[in-house]
Scaffold this active site. Sequence first.
Site, PDB file in Angstrom:
ATOM      1  N   ARG A   1      29.771  18.798  29.970  1.00 32.00           N
ATOM      2  CA  ARG A   1      29.059  18.447  28.744  1.00 32.00           C
ATOM      3  C   ARG A   1      29.708  17.268  28.016  1.00 32.00           C
ATOM      4  NH1 ARG A   1      27.318  23.253  24.937  1.00 32.00           N
ATOM      5  NH2 ARG A   1      29.552  23.465  24.809  1.00 32.00           N
TER       6      ARG A   1
ATOM      7  N   LYS B   1      33.473  33.250  42.394  1.00 33.28           N
ATOM      8  CA  LYS B   1      33.411  34.588  41.857  1.00 33.28           C
ATOM      9  C   LYS B   1      33.759  34.562  40.368  1.00 33.28           C
ATOM     10  CE  LYS B   1      37.171  37.094  42.043  1.00 33.28           C
ATOM     11  NZ  LYS B   1      38.402  36.683  41.384  1.00 33.28           N
TER      12      LYS B   1
ATOM     13  N   LYS C   1      41.602  30.896  53.790  1.00 32.78           N
ATOM     14  CA  LYS C   1      43.041  30.801  54.089  1.00 32.78           C
ATOM     15  C   LYS C   1      43.244  30.823  55.595  1.00 32.78           C
ATOM     16  CE  LYS C   1      44.558  32.980  49.765  1.00 32.78           C
ATOM     17  NZ  LYS C   1      45.441  32.107  49.013  1.00 32.78           N
TER      18      LYS C   1
ATOM     19  N   GLU D   1      51.138  39.716  43.163  1.00 34.27           N
ATOM     20  CA  GLU D   1      51.306  38.418  42.507  1.00 34.27           C
ATOM     21  C   GLU D   1      52.468  38.510  41.523  1.00 34.27           C
ATOM     22  OE1 GLU D   1      47.540  36.121  41.693  1.00 34.27           O
ATOM     23  OE2 GLU D   1      46.913  38.142  41.211  1.00 34.27           O
TER      24      GLU D   1
ATOM     25  N   ASP E   1      38.574  42.127  39.960  1.00 36.97           N
ATOM     26  CA  ASP E   1      39.066  40.763  40.166  1.00 36.97           C
ATOM     27  C   ASP E   1      39.531  40.540  41.605  1.00 36.97           C
ATOM     28  OD1 ASP E   1      39.923  38.166  39.251  1.00 36.97           O
ATOM     29  OD2 ASP E   1      41.988  38.899  39.329  1.00 36.97           O
TER      30      ASP E   1
ATOM     31  N   HIS F   1      38.379  39.899  47.512  1.00 35.70           N
ATOM     32  CA  HIS F   1      39.409  39.495  48.475  1.00 35.70           C
ATOM     33  C   HIS F   1      39.893  40.649  49.363  1.00 35.70           C
ATOM     34  CE1 HIS F   1      39.268  36.023  46.006  1.00 35.70           C
ATOM     35  NE2 HIS F   1      40.169  36.371  45.121  1.00 35.70           N
TER      36      HIS F   1
ATOM     37  N   LYS G   1      49.417  42.308  39.356  1.00 32.64           N
ATOM     38  CA  LYS G   1      50.050  41.132  38.746  1.00 32.64           C
ATOM     39  C   LYS G   1      51.455  41.521  38.292  1.00 32.64           C
ATOM     40  CE  LYS G   1      45.946  38.629  37.653  1.00 32.64           C
ATOM     41  NZ  LYS G   1      45.977  37.588  38.671  1.00 32.64           N
TER      42      LYS G   1
HETATM   43  C1  BG6 Z   1      41.545  34.942  42.103  1.00 32.93           C
HETATM   44  C2  BG6 Z   1      41.786  35.950  41.013  1.00 32.93           C
HETATM   45  O1  BG6 Z   1      40.337  35.193  42.739  1.00 32.93           O
HETATM   46  O2  BG6 Z   1      42.602  35.017  43.055  1.00 32.93           O
HETATM   47  C3  BG6 Z   1      43.129  35.714  40.347  1.00 32.93           C
HETATM   48  O3  BG6 Z   1      40.753  35.837  40.043  1.00 32.93           O
HETATM   49  C4  BG6 Z   1      44.230  35.683  41.375  1.00 32.93           C
HETATM   50  O4  BG6 Z   1      43.387  36.719  39.366  1.00 32.93           O
HETATM   51  C5  BG6 Z   1      43.883  34.734  42.516  1.00 32.93           C
HETATM   52  O5  BG6 Z   1      45.409  35.261  40.723  1.00 32.93           O
HETATM   53  C6  BG6 Z   1      44.893  34.849  43.645  1.00 32.93           C
HETATM   54  O6  BG6 Z   1      44.655  33.845  44.588  1.00 32.93           O
HETATM   55  P1  BG6 Z   1      45.835  33.282  45.507  1.00 32.93           P
HETATM   56  O7  BG6 Z   1      45.155  32.337  46.440  1.00 32.93           O
HETATM   57  O8  BG6 Z   1      46.833  32.655  44.596  1.00 32.93           O
HETATM   58  O9  BG6 Z   1      46.409  34.487  46.203  1.00 32.93           O
END
Ligand code: BG6
Length: 491
Positions: free
Chosen positions: A51, A150, A184, A218, A237, A242, A341
């Site tokens: 925008r 997503k 990946k 993570e 999430d 994933h 996380k």
């Molecule tokens: C995203 C999630 O889809 O994947 C995040 O929304 C997450 O919360 C991320 O941190 C992790 O991706 P990667 O490639 O860093 O493992």
Amino acid sequence: MTGKIIPVPPFDCIVFGGAGDLAERKLIPALYHRQCTGQLSESSRIIGVSRSPMSDIEYCDFAVQAIKTHVNKEDVSATQLRQFLSRLSYLSVDATSNVGWDKLKQKVENESAKVRAFYLALGPALFGDIAVRLGANGLVTSDTRIIVEKPVGNNLRTAQALNDRLGKVFSENQIFRIDHYLGKETVQNLMALRFANVLYEPLWNSDHIDNVQITVSESVGLEDRAGYYDHAGALRDMVQNHLLQLLCLVAMEPPAMLDANAVRDEKLKILHSLAPINAGNVGKCTIRGQYLAGTVADKSVKSYLEDLGKEKSNTETFVALKIDIANWRWAGTPFYLRTGKRMTKRVSEITVTFKSVPHSIFDKSAGEITANRLVIRLQPNEGVSQWLMIKDPGPGTTRLQHVSLDMNFSNAFAGRNPDAYERLLMDVMRGDQTLFMRRDEVDAAWQWIDPIHQGWEKIGQTVDGYKAGTWGPLRSIAMIERDSRTWNNSV
Ligand code: BG6
């Protein structure tokens, strides 16, 4: 690790959210890398859209910054950068009104022979509106594709509503739903490992495999995503997309060929075979956690609530699940999934633990026989380890040892490991949907996930605190130990 370069047809890639975070961190760097390999034809263009007003020159400055920040210094060449910038332009278009759409139309209209890819790199609330406007403005040709990030919905109902709106303008083979895990390298390698080797397939079932574990941990916390994350939580999430996609690739039957629909048909069958988790068993099969203050990589970090700036939240930043797949191949072999996380470290790994030998011919003095294990490391240190028993070298009595045959991809293959977005973007331009989620997969995943959320609500399952920098709540360890198994923390 860079493979053979297959040129892609000329394209116009129009990025909505073109000056946003995803464009900066992933899309611009990915397209730049592809430019350097010579994969982009001369006439391909990248058009940033959002925008705010910005000139082409300002947009090029943004791209230069993105490349300088997110591409290794040794991969940045002045000549390539100049050529890359010559492909770039910027348009100010309002996704929620008619402002700017004419200019966009003029820009791409004369290029109708090209592939036209609209990348929606912005909040999902705008996906439907943008799709409708693209249609209404006559911007959708038969060679047009739309790419959505997503989350596709927040539950089955909202996912269906969004897919219905997209479906009114685009046919299913024009819709590319990104799950970046599928791009990946090591995830794609799962298919090579399973279907380009004869070794594993005869053992790939519940007669020989004791359990499968998928860990995606993570070290990062909430980052700047409070608004989204507190309404999502780890199950929506990470698991809905994933982790379930990884589970499907491990568990699916061999597709007849490496064709988008053949692969996705097999994944869908697995999603339909997942044994339900609902109010009746959710307390036994799932653990929810939320990080407390702690230490990650020698740094003190705040709790989730402090990061969020709220006193209360029942959102899970960690989830562990025990999943049964109700089909002939897998009945009796549990799949344990966990993701969170602020855990000990960033690691994504699949561990396939085989059954123990039926009888040991060795004396007790030889030591215990540990079951064979195949570990597929998705990140970091991408690679594969096959754990075997061998005899400790030397004379005297036999002593057995559990050792790994290790393959680290960066040592085994020279070159850079391309980011998932490089592969996925080029697949869009080629029109190859193998690594993208089909609508029925998204629906089936939500169909299985929704009853877990409903179950949590019904039985009032709260989150267990876990100290940042650990492997999650103690109850997730207890969950797997109840089955006389342990999480594989070899990582
Ligand atoms: C995203 C999630 O889809 O994947 C995040 O929304 C997450 O919360 C991320 O941190 C992790 O991706 P990667 O490639 O860093 O493992």
